[in-house]
Design a protein around this motif. Structure first.
Motif, PDB file in Angstrom:
ATOM      1  N   ARG A  79       0.826  -1.208   0.000  1.00 13.68           N
ATOM      2  CA  ARG A  79       0.000   0.000   0.000  1.00 13.68           C
ATOM      3  C   ARG A  79       0.862   1.261   0.000  1.00 13.68           C
ATOM      4  O   ARG A  79       0.452   2.295  -0.506  1.00 13.68           O
ATOM      5  CB  ARG A  79      -0.956   0.007   1.194  1.00 13.68           C
ATOM      6  N   GLN A  80       2.063   1.183   0.562  1.00 11.48           N
ATOM      7  CA  GLN A  80       2.977   2.323   0.515  1.00 11.48           C
ATOM      8  C   GLN A  80       3.480   2.552  -0.908  1.00 11.48           C
ATOM      9  O   GLN A  80       3.735   3.689  -1.300  1.00 11.48           O
ATOM     10  CB  GLN A  80       4.151   2.119   1.472  1.00 11.48           C
ATOM     11  N   LEU A  81       3.595   1.472  -1.685  1.00 11.70           N
ATOM     12  CA  LEU A  81       4.013   1.593  -3.082  1.00 11.70           C
ATOM     13  C   LEU A  81       2.882   2.089  -3.971  1.00 11.70           C
ATOM     14  O   LEU A  81       3.079   2.922  -4.846  1.00 11.70           O
ATOM     15  CB  LEU A  81       4.506   0.241  -3.623  1.00 11.70           C
ATOM     16  N   SER A  82       1.686   1.546  -3.755  1.00 13.75           N
ATOM     17  CA  SER A  82       0.526   1.893  -4.574  1.00 13.75           C
ATOM     18  C   SER A  82      -0.740   1.660  -3.759  1.00 13.75           C
ATOM     19  O   SER A  82      -1.033   0.538  -3.371  1.00 13.75           O
ATOM     20  CB  SER A  82       0.487   1.032  -5.834  1.00 13.75           C
ATOM     21  N   SER A  83      -1.473   2.728  -3.536  1.00 16.20           N
ATOM     22  CA  SER A  83      -2.670   2.608  -2.690  1.00 16.20           C
ATOM     23  C   SER A  83      -3.881   2.091  -3.453  1.00 16.20           C
ATOM     24  O   SER A  83      -4.884   1.743  -2.845  1.00 16.20           O
ATOM     25  CB  SER A  83      -3.001   3.961  -2.059  1.00 16.20           C
ATOM     26  N   ASP A  84      -3.801   2.019  -4.775  1.00 17.92           N
ATOM     27  CA  ASP A  84      -4.996   1.675  -5.527  1.00 17.92           C
ATOM     28  C   ASP A  84      -4.982   0.311  -6.212  1.00 17.92           C
ATOM     29  O   ASP A  84      -5.967  -0.103  -6.785  1.00 17.92           O
ATOM     30  CB  ASP A  84      -5.282   2.759  -6.574  1.00 17.92           C
ATOM     31  N   ILE A  85      -3.889  -0.417  -6.132  1.00 14.85           N
ATOM     32  CA  ILE A  85      -3.831  -1.727  -6.782  1.00 14.85           C
ATOM     33  C   ILE A  85      -4.675  -2.738  -6.005  1.00 14.85           C
ATOM     34  O   ILE A  85      -4.603  -2.791  -4.773  1.00 14.85           O
ATOM     35  CB  ILE A  85      -2.375  -2.214  -6.919  1.00 14.85           C
ATOM     36  N   PRO A  86      -5.501  -3.522  -6.699  1.00 21.85           N
ATOM     37  CA  PRO A  86      -6.288  -4.542  -5.997  1.00 21.85           C
ATOM     38  C   PRO A  86      -5.386  -5.628  -5.391  1.00 21.85           C
ATOM     39  O   PRO A  86      -4.546  -6.198  -6.085  1.00 21.85           O
ATOM     40  CB  PRO A  86      -7.169  -5.134  -7.099  1.00 21.85           C
ATOM     41  N   VAL A  87      -5.545  -5.858  -4.085  1.00 24.22           N
ATOM     42  CA  VAL A  87      -4.775  -6.895  -3.385  1.00 24.22           C
ATOM     43  C   VAL A  87      -5.775  -7.847  -2.733  1.00 24.22           C
ATOM     44  O   VAL A  87      -6.598  -7.427  -1.912  1.00 24.22           O
ATOM     45  CB  VAL A  87      -3.839  -6.297  -2.314  1.00 24.22           C
ATOM     46  N   ILE A  88      -5.700  -9.113  -3.116  1.00 27.18           N
ATOM     47  CA  ILE A  88      -6.582 -10.140  -2.557  1.00 27.18           C
ATOM     48  C   ILE A  88      -5.736 -11.038  -1.667  1.00 27.18           C
ATOM     49  O   ILE A  88      -4.737 -11.604  -2.103  1.00 27.18           O
ATOM     50  CB  ILE A  88      -7.256 -10.957  -3.668  1.00 27.18           C
ATOM     51  N   LEU A  89      -6.142 -11.154  -0.408  1.00 27.54           N
ATOM     52  CA  LEU A  89      -5.460 -12.037   0.541  1.00 27.54           C
ATOM     53  C   LEU A  89      -6.170 -13.381   0.558  1.00 27.54           C
ATOM     54  O   LEU A  89      -7.401 -13.447   0.470  1.00 27.54           O
ATOM     55  CB  LEU A  89      -5.464 -11.437   1.941  1.00 27.54           C
ATOM     56  N   MET A  90      -5.385 -14.451   0.699  1.00 28.99           N
ATOM     57  CA  MET A  90      -5.953 -15.799   0.764  1.00 28.99           C
ATOM     58  C   MET A  90      -5.283 -16.570   1.894  1.00 28.99           C
ATOM     59  O   MET A  90      -4.115 -16.339   2.205  1.00 28.99           O
ATOM     60  CB  MET A  90      -5.765 -16.530  -0.570  1.00 28.99           C
ATOM     61  N   THR A  91      -6.046 -17.458   2.502  1.00 27.99           N
ATOM     62  CA  THR A  91      -5.485 -18.289   3.566  1.00 27.99           C
ATOM     63  C   THR A  91      -6.336 -19.526   3.777  1.00 27.99           C
ATOM     64  O   THR A  91      -7.542 -19.520   3.521  1.00 27.99           O
ATOM     65  CB  THR A  91      -5.359 -17.514   4.889  1.00 27.99           C
ATOM     66  N   ALA A  92      -5.682 -20.572   4.262  1.00 27.37           N
ATOM     67  CA  ALA A  92      -6.385 -21.800   4.638  1.00 27.37           C
ATOM     68  C   ALA A  92      -6.812 -21.743   6.093  1.00 27.37           C
ATOM     69  O   ALA A  92      -7.584 -22.572   6.553  1.00 27.37           O
ATOM     70  CB  ALA A  92      -5.483 -23.004   4.401  1.00 27.37           C
ATOM     71  N   GLN A  93      -6.310 -20.744   6.840  1.00 30.67           N
ATOM     72  CA  GLN A  93      -6.587 -20.634   8.266  1.00 30.67           C
ATOM     73  C   GLN A  93      -7.338 -19.347   8.567  1.00 30.67           C
ATOM     74  O   GLN A  93      -6.999 -18.613   9.481  1.00 30.67           O
ATOM     75  CB  GLN A  93      -5.265 -20.670   9.038  1.00 30.67           C
ATOM     76  N   GLY A  94      -8.354 -19.075   7.772  1.00 28.94           N
ATOM     77  CA  GLY A  94      -9.054 -17.805   7.873  1.00 28.94           C
ATOM     78  C   GLY A  94     -10.099 -17.780   8.959  1.00 28.94           C
ATOM     79  O   GLY A  94     -10.573 -18.796   9.435  1.00 28.94           O
ATOM     80  N   SER A  95     -10.437 -16.563   9.344  1.00 35.22           N
ATOM     81  CA  SER A  95     -11.508 -16.333  10.293  1.00 35.22           C
ATOM     82  C   SER A  95     -12.181 -15.023   9.897  1.00 35.22           C
ATOM     83  O   SER A  95     -11.617 -14.237   9.134  1.00 35.22           O
ATOM     84  CB  SER A  95     -10.960 -16.224  11.719  1.00 35.22           C
ATOM     85  N   VAL A  96     -13.339 -14.798  10.423  1.00 27.69           N
ATOM     86  CA  VAL A  96     -14.047 -13.553  10.134  1.00 27.69           C
ATOM     87  C   VAL A  96     -13.234 -12.366  10.647  1.00 27.69           C
ATOM     88  O   VAL A  96     -13.111 -11.344   9.968  1.00 27.69           O
ATOM     89  CB  VAL A  96     -15.464 -13.570  10.760  1.00 27.69           C
ATOM     90  N   ASP A  97     -12.655 -12.506  11.835  1.00 25.43           N
ATOM     91  CA  ASP A  97     -11.845 -11.416  12.395  1.00 25.43           C
ATOM     92  C   ASP A  97     -10.669 -11.071  11.487  1.00 25.43           C
ATOM     93  O   ASP A  97     -10.374  -9.897  11.260  1.00 25.43           O
ATOM     94  CB  ASP A  97     -11.325 -11.783  13.790  1.00 25.43           C
ATOM     95  N   LEU A  98      -9.999 -12.105  10.964  1.00 28.60           N
ATOM     96  CA  LEU A  98      -8.862 -11.870  10.078  1.00 28.60           C
ATOM     97  C   LEU A  98      -9.320 -11.207   8.778  1.00 28.60           C
ATOM     98  O   LEU A  98      -8.656 -10.303   8.270  1.00 28.60           O
ATOM     99  CB  LEU A  98      -8.130 -13.178   9.783  1.00 28.60           C
ATOM    100  N   ALA A  99     -10.448 -11.628   8.250  1.00 25.16           N
ATOM    101  CA  ALA A  99     -10.982 -11.020   7.023  1.00 25.16           C
ATOM    102  C   ALA A  99     -11.312  -9.552   7.247  1.00 25.16           C
ATOM    103  O   ALA A  99     -10.959  -8.693   6.429  1.00 25.16           O
ATOM    104  CB  ALA A  99     -12.217 -11.781   6.553  1.00 25.16           C
ATOM    105  N   VAL A 100     -11.962  -9.244   8.357  1.00 24.35           N
ATOM    106  CA  VAL A 100     -12.304  -7.853   8.675  1.00 24.35           C
ATOM    107  C   VAL A 100     -11.035  -7.029   8.854  1.00 24.35           C
ATOM    108  O   VAL A 100     -10.925  -5.907   8.338  1.00 24.35           O
ATOM    109  CB  VAL A 100     -13.203  -7.788   9.934  1.00 24.35           C
ATOM    110  N   GLN A 101     -10.063  -7.569   9.574  1.00 22.85           N
ATOM    111  CA  GLN A 101      -8.798  -6.863   9.780  1.00 22.85           C
ATOM    112  C   GLN A 101      -8.105  -6.609   8.439  1.00 22.85           C
ATOM    113  O   GLN A 101      -7.585  -5.518   8.201  1.00 22.85           O
ATOM    114  CB  GLN A 101      -7.876  -7.671  10.692  1.00 22.85           C
TER     115      GLN A 101
END
Length: 175
Positions: A79-101
């Motif tokens: 985000r410091q390099l580019s604030s507008d590029i779409p970034v999608i995070l993925m994980t096998a150990q996800g939770s709602v809290d992590l998604a919101v964060q």
């Protein structure tokens, strides 16, 4: 011959895939390449950051948990390099809290493994197209803010708000 010219004139979208798992990288690279994307892969957050400093990507897909750091730290650095590029995070150990964060810290979206590559492809196209539409909008100085959106204000902060509103309006995401 016209089809060849049309195909060649359309820009191929360049995506950075970041995951320490070689099989995930290979699966995403193969699937997304077959979907028409140009793919660059990185094995770690450090490697991804080094690559992102030299190449402009249309989108980034990154794992959250990696040995050399987490995807949230990488997200902040990206985000410091580019604030507008779409970034999608993925994980096998996800939770709602992590998604919101993740979304709160600037992720465009958050997906849980395993996922359908078609769904990921759809997300990439949606977010990249929305960003391209935002980028293509005339500058706020081109016409009065109130005439364009009903909002009043020309400060840099308000221009950023207008861009975020326009970006969010083109997605199905809740705000």
């Amino acid at each position: 011959m016209n089809q060849i010219l049309i195909t060649m004139s359309k820009k191929q979208l360049h995506i950075l895939v970041v995951d320490d798992d070689r099989l995930i990288r290979l699966m995403l690279e193969t699937s997304l390449t077959l979907s028409g994307f140009q793919i660059t892969c990185a094995r770690s957050g450090r490697e991804a950051l080094a690559i992102a400093q030299t190449i402009k990507f249309d989108g980034i897909i990154t794992d959250v948990y990696m040995p050399d750091g987490d995807g949230l730290t990488l997200l902040q650095e990206l985000r410091q390099l580019s604030s507008d590029i779409p970034v999608i995070l993925m994980t096998a150990q996800g939770s709602v809290d992590l998604a919101v964060q993740s979304v709160g810290e600037g992720a465009t979206d958050f997906i849980a493994k395993p996922f359908e590559v078609e769904a990921l492809t759809t997300l990439l196209h949606r977010y990249i197209n929305a960003q391209q539409e935002v980028d293509a909008q005339p500058s706020p100085d081109a016409q009065p803010d109130s005439a364009r959106s009903g909002f009043v204000g020309r400060s840099a902060a308000m221009v950023q708000v207008y861009k975020l509103v326009a970006q969010a309006a083109r997605t199905d995401a809740t705000v």
